[in-house]
Design a protein around this motif. Structure first.
Motif, PDB file in Angstrom:
ATOM      1  N   MET A 132    -100.648 -31.324  19.137  1.00 50.08           N
ATOM      2  CA  MET A 132     -99.881 -32.127  18.205  1.00 50.08           C
ATOM      3  C   MET A 132    -100.691 -33.317  17.696  1.00 50.08           C
ATOM      4  SD  MET A 132     -97.031 -32.372  16.617  1.00 50.08           S
ATOM      5  CE  MET A 132     -95.538 -33.222  16.296  1.00 50.08           C
ATOM      6  N   THR A 133    -101.497 -33.918  18.583  1.00 45.87           N
ATOM      7  CA  THR A 133    -102.302 -35.070  18.185  1.00 45.87           C
ATOM      8  C   THR A 133    -103.298 -34.698  17.101  1.00 45.87           C
ATOM      9  OG1 THR A 133    -102.063 -36.034  20.371  1.00 45.87           O
ATOM     10  CG2 THR A 133    -103.842 -36.868  19.020  1.00 45.87           C
ATOM     11  N   ILE A 134    -103.900 -33.532  17.212  1.00 43.06           N
ATOM     12  CA  ILE A 134    -104.865 -33.100  16.188  1.00 43.06           C
ATOM     13  C   ILE A 134    -104.152 -32.914  14.853  1.00 43.06           C
ATOM     14  CG2 ILE A 134    -106.389 -31.221  15.476  1.00 43.06           C
ATOM     15  CD1 ILE A 134    -107.118 -30.858  18.437  1.00 43.06           C
ATOM     16  N   LEU A 135    -102.969 -32.319  14.867  1.00 40.81           N
ATOM     17  CA  LEU A 135    -102.203 -32.128  13.637  1.00 40.81           C
ATOM     18  C   LEU A 135    -101.826 -33.477  13.030  1.00 40.81           C
ATOM     19  CD1 LEU A 135    -100.660 -30.355  11.599  1.00 40.81           C
ATOM     20  CD2 LEU A 135     -98.702 -30.467  13.168  1.00 40.81           C
ATOM     21  N   ARG A 136    -101.304 -34.370  13.856  1.00 45.64           N
ATOM     22  CA  ARG A 136    -100.889 -35.698  13.363  1.00 45.64           C
ATOM     23  C   ARG A 136    -102.063 -36.449  12.744  1.00 45.64           C
ATOM     24  NH1 ARG A 136     -96.917 -38.776  17.262  1.00 45.64           N
ATOM     25  NH2 ARG A 136     -98.616 -40.241  17.068  1.00 45.64           N
ATOM     26  N   THR A 137    -103.179 -36.466  13.461  1.00 46.11           N
ATOM     27  CA  THR A 137    -104.358 -37.175  12.962  1.00 46.11           C
ATOM     28  C   THR A 137    -104.938 -36.478  11.744  1.00 46.11           C
ATOM     29  OG1 THR A 137    -104.831 -37.987  15.186  1.00 46.11           O
ATOM     30  CG2 THR A 137    -106.633 -38.075  13.592  1.00 46.11           C
ATOM     31  N   GLY A 138    -104.932 -35.160  11.751  1.00 47.32           N
ATOM     32  CA  GLY A 138    -105.459 -34.406  10.607  1.00 47.32           C
ATOM     33  C   GLY A 138    -104.656 -34.652   9.337  1.00 47.32           C
ATOM     34  N   VAL A 139    -103.341 -34.653   9.456  1.00 44.35           N
ATOM     35  CA  VAL A 139    -102.490 -34.913   8.284  1.00 44.35           C
ATOM     36  C   VAL A 139    -102.709 -36.339   7.794  1.00 44.35           C
ATOM     37  CG1 VAL A 139    -100.086 -35.185   7.520  1.00 44.35           C
ATOM     38  CG2 VAL A 139    -100.773 -33.150   8.813  1.00 44.35           C
ATOM     39  N   LEU A 140    -102.779 -37.283   8.716  1.00 47.96           N
ATOM     40  CA  LEU A 140    -103.013 -38.683   8.340  1.00 47.96           C
ATOM     41  C   LEU A 140    -104.375 -38.839   7.663  1.00 47.96           C
ATOM     42  CD1 LEU A 140    -102.153 -41.625   8.303  1.00 47.96           C
ATOM     43  CD2 LEU A 140    -102.959 -41.814  10.678  1.00 47.96           C
ATOM     44  N   ALA A 141    -105.390 -38.179   8.195  1.00 47.86           N
ATOM     45  CA  ALA A 141    -106.728 -38.243   7.598  1.00 47.86           C
ATOM     46  C   ALA A 141    -106.740 -37.616   6.209  1.00 47.86           C
ATOM     47  CB  ALA A 141    -107.750 -37.555   8.508  1.00 47.86           C
ATOM     48  N   ALA A 142    -106.067 -36.489   6.054  1.00 46.53           N
ATOM     49  CA  ALA A 142    -106.015 -35.836   4.737  1.00 46.53           C
ATOM     50  C   ALA A 142    -105.251 -36.686   3.733  1.00 46.53           C
ATOM     51  CB  ALA A 142    -105.365 -34.449   4.878  1.00 46.53           C
ATOM     52  N   ALA A 143    -104.159 -37.313   4.166  1.00 46.17           N
ATOM     53  CA  ALA A 143    -103.412 -38.221   3.283  1.00 46.17           C
ATOM     54  C   ALA A 143    -104.291 -39.385   2.866  1.00 46.17           C
ATOM     55  CB  ALA A 143    -102.150 -38.729   3.990  1.00 46.17           C
ATOM     56  N   THR A 144    -105.071 -39.900   3.807  1.00 51.53           N
ATOM     57  CA  THR A 144    -105.980 -41.010   3.506  1.00 51.53           C
ATOM     58  C   THR A 144    -107.036 -40.578   2.501  1.00 51.53           C
ATOM     59  OG1 THR A 144    -105.624 -41.883   5.735  1.00 51.53           O
ATOM     60  CG2 THR A 144    -107.539 -42.712   4.539  1.00 51.53           C
ATOM     61  N   LEU A 145    -107.599 -39.410   2.701  1.00 50.44           N
ATOM     62  CA  LEU A 145    -108.631 -38.904   1.791  1.00 50.44           C
ATOM     63  C   LEU A 145    -108.091 -38.745   0.371  1.00 50.44           C
ATOM     64  CD1 LEU A 145    -111.432 -37.679   1.218  1.00 50.44           C
ATOM     65  CD2 LEU A 145    -110.465 -35.465   1.871  1.00 50.44           C
ATOM     66  N   LEU A 146    -106.964 -38.051   0.225  1.00 48.60           N
ATOM     67  CA  LEU A 146    -106.428 -37.814  -1.122  1.00 48.60           C
ATOM     68  C   LEU A 146    -105.962 -39.107  -1.787  1.00 48.60           C
ATOM     69  CD1 LEU A 146    -104.496 -34.431  -0.849  1.00 48.60           C
ATOM     70  CD2 LEU A 146    -106.854 -34.862  -1.553  1.00 48.60           C
ATOM     71  N   THR A 147    -105.353 -39.990  -1.009  1.00 45.99           N
ATOM     72  CA  THR A 147    -104.921 -41.275  -1.567  1.00 45.99           C
ATOM     73  C   THR A 147    -106.133 -42.098  -1.985  1.00 45.99           C
ATOM     74  OG1 THR A 147    -102.925 -41.220  -0.209  1.00 45.99           O
ATOM     75  CG2 THR A 147    -103.553 -43.356  -1.120  1.00 45.99           C
ATOM     76  N   GLY A 148    -107.182 -42.038  -1.205  1.00 41.39           N
ATOM     77  CA  GLY A 148    -108.423 -42.733  -1.564  1.00 41.39           C
ATOM     78  C   GLY A 148    -109.050 -42.180  -2.833  1.00 41.39           C
ATOM     79  N   LEU A 149    -109.001 -40.873  -2.987  1.00 43.69           N
ATOM     80  CA  LEU A 149    -109.515 -40.270  -4.225  1.00 43.69           C
ATOM     81  C   LEU A 149    -108.731 -40.758  -5.441  1.00 43.69           C
ATOM     82  CD1 LEU A 149    -110.167 -36.586  -3.086  1.00 43.69           C
ATOM     83  CD2 LEU A 149    -111.890 -38.300  -3.715  1.00 43.69           C
ATOM     84  N   MET A 150    -107.416 -40.832  -5.308  1.00 47.44           N
ATOM     85  CA  MET A 150    -106.594 -41.302  -6.427  1.00 47.44           C
ATOM     86  C   MET A 150    -106.847 -42.785  -6.702  1.00 47.44           C
ATOM     87  SD  MET A 150    -105.374 -38.627  -7.587  1.00 47.44           S
ATOM     88  CE  MET A 150    -104.697 -39.553  -8.954  1.00 47.44           C
ATOM     89  N   ALA A 151    -106.941 -43.578  -5.658  1.00 50.23           N
ATOM     90  CA  ALA A 151    -107.236 -45.002  -5.839  1.00 50.23           C
ATOM     91  C   ALA A 151    -108.582 -45.171  -6.544  1.00 50.23           C
ATOM     92  CB  ALA A 151    -107.236 -45.722  -4.487  1.00 50.23           C
TER      93      ALA A 151
END
Length: 156
Positions: free
Chosen positions: A1-20
């Motif tokens: 579960m920790t890998i999934l939670r961190t992976g989703v958070l990391a992917a959200a950070t990446l895509l949000t950073g691309l948009m920013a």
């Protein structure tokens, strides 16, 4: 579960950073560069940019950020510090989407409807200043969302 939670958070950070980064690039380079062009060049270039940006890469980052932010909030619902940061990022990126859909997209649509017989100075005058102002607003909200997600990753 920790890998999934961190992976989703990391992917959200990446895509949000691309948009920013995209909105920031418009704020500090694209629009100032186009400001130095004549009216016909400005209108024509922005029409083509607005048509070309609607592609899979853009839409994946633009909409995927929100999907992943919602998932990150749900996955971190019991994790106080991470939840606060991801919740703030969700609200800020939500504001980015509202700004885009309420102000930038309608301005883009109006610009796209301008034909070759329309006076480019009038078309530009109706578009440029409000679009730049709203792009700056969404740059601020998306960069703030990205910063919140960096803090969330540091708290995770």
């Amino acid at each position: 579960m920790t890998i999934l939670r961190t992976g989703v958070l990391a992917a959200a950070t990446l895509l949000t950073g691309l948009m920013a980064g995209l909105f920031f690039a418009y704020s500090c380079s694209v629009m100032p560069g186009l400001a130095a062009t004549d009216d016909r060049s400005f209108v024509g270039t922005m029409q083509w940019i607005n048509r070309r940006i609607l592609n899979g890469w853009f839409l994946t980052a633009f909409l995927g950020s929100m999907v992943l932010l919602v998932a990150a909030v749900a996955l971190h619902f019991t994790d106080g510090p991470v939840l606060v940061w991801t919740g703030a990022a969700l609200v800020l990126y939500g504001a980015t989407l509202v700004i885009t859909m309420r102000w930038n997209v309608p301005l883009n649509d109006q610009l796209d409807q301008a034909g070759p017989t329309d006076d480019p100075a009038v078309v530009r005058d109706r578009f440029e200043a409000p679009w730049v102002r709203w792009n700056l607003a969404r740059t601020i909200t998306s960069v703030a969302a990205f910063g919140c997600l960096i803090a969330a990753l540091a708290s995770d």
